[in-house]
Scaffold this motif. Structure first.
Motif, PDB file in Angstrom:
ATOM      1  N   GLU D  65       0.817  -1.226   0.000  1.00 22.18           N
ATOM      2  CA  GLU D  65       0.000   0.000   0.000  1.00 22.18           C
ATOM      3  C   GLU D  65       0.837   1.255   0.000  1.00 22.18           C
ATOM      4  O   GLU D  65       0.360   2.324  -0.366  1.00 22.18           O
ATOM      5  N   GLU D 104     -10.168   2.422   4.534  1.00 22.53           N
ATOM      6  CA  GLU D 104     -11.536   2.600   4.052  1.00 22.53           C
ATOM      7  C   GLU D 104     -12.295   3.636   4.877  1.00 22.53           C
ATOM      8  O   GLU D 104     -13.371   4.090   4.484  1.00 22.53           O
ATOM      9  N   VAL D 106     -10.931   6.563   5.605  1.00 29.09           N
ATOM     10  CA  VAL D 106     -10.458   7.896   5.200  1.00 29.09           C
ATOM     11  C   VAL D 106     -11.452   8.483   4.202  1.00 29.09           C
ATOM     12  O   VAL D 106     -11.734   7.859   3.177  1.00 29.09           O
ATOM     13  N   PRO D 107     -11.984   9.649   4.478  1.00 28.94           N
ATOM     14  CA  PRO D 107     -12.954  10.219   3.538  1.00 28.94           C
ATOM     15  C   PRO D 107     -12.243  10.758   2.303  1.00 28.94           C
ATOM     16  O   PRO D 107     -11.031  11.037   2.365  1.00 28.94           O
ATOM     17  N   PRO D 108     -12.948  10.899   1.214  1.00 23.38           N
ATOM     18  CA  PRO D 108     -12.365  11.620   0.084  1.00 23.38           C
ATOM     19  C   PRO D 108     -11.935  13.005   0.568  1.00 23.38           C
ATOM     20  O   PRO D 108     -12.680  13.667   1.297  1.00 23.38           O
ATOM     21  N   ILE D 250      -8.643  10.962  -3.396  1.00 27.44           N
ATOM     22  CA  ILE D 250      -9.676   9.979  -3.081  1.00 27.44           C
ATOM     23  C   ILE D 250      -9.059   8.604  -2.885  1.00 27.44           C
ATOM     24  O   ILE D 250      -8.771   7.889  -3.844  1.00 27.44           O
ATOM     25  N   LEU D 252      -8.709   4.609  -2.078  1.00 26.65           N
ATOM     26  CA  LEU D 252      -9.544   3.427  -2.292  1.00 26.65           C
ATOM     27  C   LEU D 252      -9.980   2.865  -0.947  1.00 26.65           C
ATOM     28  O   LEU D 252      -9.240   2.933   0.031  1.00 26.65           O
ATOM     29  N   LYS D 253     -11.151   2.271  -0.929  1.00 24.87           N
ATOM     30  CA  LYS D 253     -11.616   1.621   0.299  1.00 24.87           C
ATOM     31  C   LYS D 253     -11.112   0.177   0.348  1.00 24.87           C
ATOM     32  O   LYS D 253     -11.869  -0.777   0.195  1.00 24.87           O
ATOM     33  N   LEU D 254      -9.816   0.059   0.560  1.00 28.35           N
ATOM     34  CA  LEU D 254      -9.191  -1.260   0.715  1.00 28.35           C
ATOM     35  C   LEU D 254      -9.425  -1.668   2.162  1.00 28.35           C
ATOM     36  O   LEU D 254      -8.715  -1.221   3.070  1.00 28.35           O
ATOM     37  N   ASN D 255     -10.408  -2.487   2.400  1.00 26.55           N
ATOM     38  CA  ASN D 255     -10.806  -2.787   3.781  1.00 26.55           C
ATOM     39  C   ASN D 255      -9.635  -3.209   4.658  1.00 26.55           C
ATOM     40  O   ASN D 255      -8.945  -4.188   4.356  1.00 26.55           O
ATOM     41  N   GLY D 256      -9.423  -2.462   5.719  1.00 25.38           N
ATOM     42  CA  GLY D 256      -8.438  -2.850   6.711  1.00 25.38           C
ATOM     43  C   GLY D 256      -7.010  -2.489   6.375  1.00 25.38           C
ATOM     44  O   GLY D 256      -6.113  -2.708   7.193  1.00 25.38           O
ATOM     45  N   ALA D 257      -6.766  -1.949   5.188  1.00 25.41           N
ATOM     46  CA  ALA D 257      -5.388  -1.670   4.774  1.00 25.41           C
ATOM     47  C   ALA D 257      -4.849  -0.432   5.487  1.00 25.41           C
ATOM     48  O   ALA D 257      -5.596   0.408   5.975  1.00 25.41           O
ATOM     49  N   PRO D 261      -2.977   3.659  -2.491  1.00 28.53           N
ATOM     50  CA  PRO D 261      -2.489   4.432  -3.618  1.00 28.53           C
ATOM     51  C   PRO D 261      -3.605   5.381  -4.028  1.00 28.53           C
ATOM     52  O   PRO D 261      -4.780   5.035  -3.924  1.00 28.53           O
ATOM     53  N   PHE D 262      -3.265   6.565  -4.471  1.00 34.28           N
ATOM     54  CA  PHE D 262      -4.278   7.439  -5.055  1.00 34.28           C
ATOM     55  C   PHE D 262      -3.613   8.449  -5.961  1.00 34.28           C
ATOM     56  O   PHE D 262      -2.388   8.492  -6.064  1.00 34.28           O
ATOM     57  N   ARG D 263      -4.434   9.198  -6.662  1.00 34.96           N
ATOM     58  CA  ARG D 263      -3.953  10.162  -7.648  1.00 34.96           C
ATOM     59  C   ARG D 263      -4.512  11.521  -7.285  1.00 34.96           C
ATOM     60  O   ARG D 263      -5.593  11.894  -7.749  1.00 34.96           O
TER      61      ARG D 263
END
Lengths: 268, 268, 268, 268
Positions: D65, D104, D106-108, D250, D252-257, D261-263
């Motif tokens: 991650e 998951e 973390v809000p946008p 934004i 990703l809602k990677l549960n539990g991670a 990664p984001f852009r």
């Protein structure tokens, strides 16, 4: 049968596999190579009221087939896009692997092994970086050791680089076997060759005739059907001067894969 | 040594490994289990002017250690958070695996193997779903077959479920070995046990005394130091009524891992 | 610019991403799809004398690009082995991904989104299994809602199957968009289409003219350059009857990949 | 709403994500970091008589991650084994990730962003290796730029190291933010901080008071609940002297991670 079982149990066993861990040397094109993550810990499943005292742990492995001590399947290399037996490569390639000549077709290697300790014969602990072992070297070394590889044998060549397994950069500069050495080995009719380096061949060398890099790879696998074993640890075997032995090497039947990790043994 | 090499070469080899592919049966907690992706195709590296006629192909494997035919390391199970030798689990767990009792500490298994064909002894092709093989069953079957597992042997128990390897749902309903069967095996002093099912034990059973699920796992690994082999294919061996044989099973030295895929062989 | 920042902060945000976890629905050809393993735990790095009170945890993800809510890159599909712009597929395929039309070439989607709630328009919570939404359906639904997709919009079609995200088998029977629906959408000049199902199309349908399965895929990506968004959750948006909104969808620049997970938002 | 959609469509977009590929810089503890393998090629599915002209390609991603441009979840770090809100780490750790404070949750991030171009303010293209940006630096830079980070903003600090993304060794010597800089940022009440380096902090520094390495990590995440964004590319934004902008990030809602990664984008 008890005879064989007893002999196996009583034999002195030389373990020819290098240890596997993230950080071991990996050939550049096979990176990242190897990664193991222990994600299920014992405490996670400790619920005595539900499962009694039992707990379990497990991990996940991400691995290229050509990481660590391994054997190459015949499908690993082509000569002019033809695999062994003139099979056109693209007729047998699928996303899940090869439909022919995958590593699941490699039989367990059970028979005689021969060690040619070229470094020892040269009187050095380790051959010079990128030294190229010729057919003459192999012939002379065999003569000196008083052994002769025969049809069906597994031929192992020692460069002395196994001791650098902890140091990728140094290990990747290992000596290897020249075109003439590969030809000499193939003429012996061996079933497989191996060495204590990453690629049998010296990576930088080029066959002047065809321009091929890694001559041993393009000759042995697709043209002769002879398997290649890489990253073998031959140190103890050489120290004990075991030039011939019973060889046991058993690839996994990873359907369609181009090679398999394995743990070869020499028994005397 | 030639004697042993010759015997190995001349032996009849029974391959006890199930084939490995995405889609083979996986125990629910070890999902996704196994995935191989061939990503380097031969055509990708076909550049005759640069490399001559040689091309190469390779893939990447994602795999849990407990997928396919494999052996459990002693660190795989704890009893009350203690591993074999009373090692507290959390003192030896790291992200990269166990610092003690990992699968790299399992020696090559070379010796006598004994097959108890319980399905055959009962006169069925396959035991009933989730049938639990008792100590009495094993004793009677051994007597009928005229064999006796001895100290240091590898004991293999046939339920007949190996033929369902292509059908995960059916395979996961396999018969297994009851607490009394596990105790009987351990009393024989064997070095390892194995069966043609996913988990030696019958998953749903519970030891009435401790409440433990998978009694064999919590007893053999952390308490007795006896290895467990899973998903062994015993069909041909049983068909040929080979009750004793030379057994060869060589785990990979995956540092710190809780088990290793391997390809066990029976030689006669 | 403060104006825009303030509007973003003040907007009502609809999160259109489904949660990601091992066990979420995966299209058969994209299995195993998704697996996350937390392998570094906090206690592992707790060494106050060395690092003070700080500890760290982390995991490893194995994922297909077409798992979970995602967008397809143009290179994902070909028509007769030609990608968008008549690029021959095999000229741009490499082991590490596509050298053209990979998902890193997809711009952030920022603009107007339109929801056509076909299930709602039909007065059902969920369309029948494998129902095929026609162009007439979309036209009539748009008319009823009083909206009109325009050039550059992102068009989202609701089947009502998002609520079955926890049930792979049921979710994979979702309704989808028929050829006529795809054609109608493309004629609107939208930049991307999406639906609350696995594949926009109804998997079993076949274009009678060309025999193509997944007509939307072969038409929109390689022929029209229109992106496809899959596994969108449109439930809250439909419940609030938000037929138009500001759409934000930002793919990752995974070099050469055929799609990207993302978390689309609707803002009103 | 059209207003917002139109503004988004009309905005100038600055893409703050670094490209993702095997070989990009990875923090040592997050190796191997990133690997993508394209294994399904178009030709594999080309069977016109069965599927018409449609073919499909896809790959598999293995990724930590914390590889590439990403955001840290609050569960990523603990202070004395306590996560944000005094949650004991081991009560929420599972093999599949954290049951609380995973990424998951973390809000946008949608709101105002502020860039402090410390390198630019110092009149250099890039700060010296491992330079430690102090609170005074940030205050003076903000004053010079005439901006003031406010509650709820995303604060981005430019060191100038983004241009070294192709060179892991050089990139890992990046400048970072000192303890005093982290404290100054937190006092502003920002929702997240970020920088064009691997870890916000200077890896080698140690908080003299607690002995903690990576002070920003142990302070911002578990103590203040402020997110950290890493490997942001701020070059174009700085070149255009955009000190404030609308920020969109934004996860990703990677549960539990422990991160995603984001852009991230800056819009003006």
């Amino acid at each position: 049968m008890t005879a064989l079982a007893d002999q196996l149990r009583g034999a002195t066993v030389y373990d020819l596999e290098q240890p596997r861990y993230h950080g071991m040397p990996i050939y550049p094109t096979h990176k990242p190579g190897y990664f193991y993550a222990l994600y299920r810990r014992h405490r996670d499943s400790y619920k005595p009221e539900q499962h009694g005292p039992r707990t379990s742990a497990a991990g996940v492995l991400t691995m290229m087939e050509h990481a660590g001590t391994h054997i190459d399947a015949l499908c690993h290399q082509s000569c002019g896009l033809k695999l062994y037996g003139d099979v056109p490569a693209e007729t047998v390639e699928t996303p899940a692997g090869f439909t022919q000549l995958g590593v699941e077709t490699v039989p367990p290697l059970l028979g005689r092994g021969v060690l040619l300790d070229v470094a020892g014969w040269k009187g050095v602990g380790r051959l010079p970086d990128k030294y190229s072992v010729t057919g003459d070297d192999l012939r002379a070394c065999a003569a000196k050791q008083g052994v002769e590889p025969r049809a069906g044998d597994v031929l192992l060549v020692r460069t002395g680089f196994a001791t650098l397994w902890h140091d990728e950069e140094a290990y990747l500069r290992a000596a290897g076997v020249a075109k003439s050495g590969t030809l000499w080995a193939a003429e012996r009719g061996v079933i497989a060759v191996g060495a204590d380096n990453m690629s049998w061949d010296v990576p930088d060398e080029r066959d002047p005739e065809t321009g091929a890099t890694l001559f041993g790879h393009v000759y042995l696998l697709p043209q002769k059907g002879i398997y290649i074993i890489e990253n073998v640890n031959l140190e103890r075997l050489a120290a004990d001067r075991r030039w011939t032995f019973a060889f046991i090497g058993i690839p996994l039947k990873l359907n369609g894969a181009t090679g398999s990790p394995f743990r070869p043994l020499a028994l005397v």
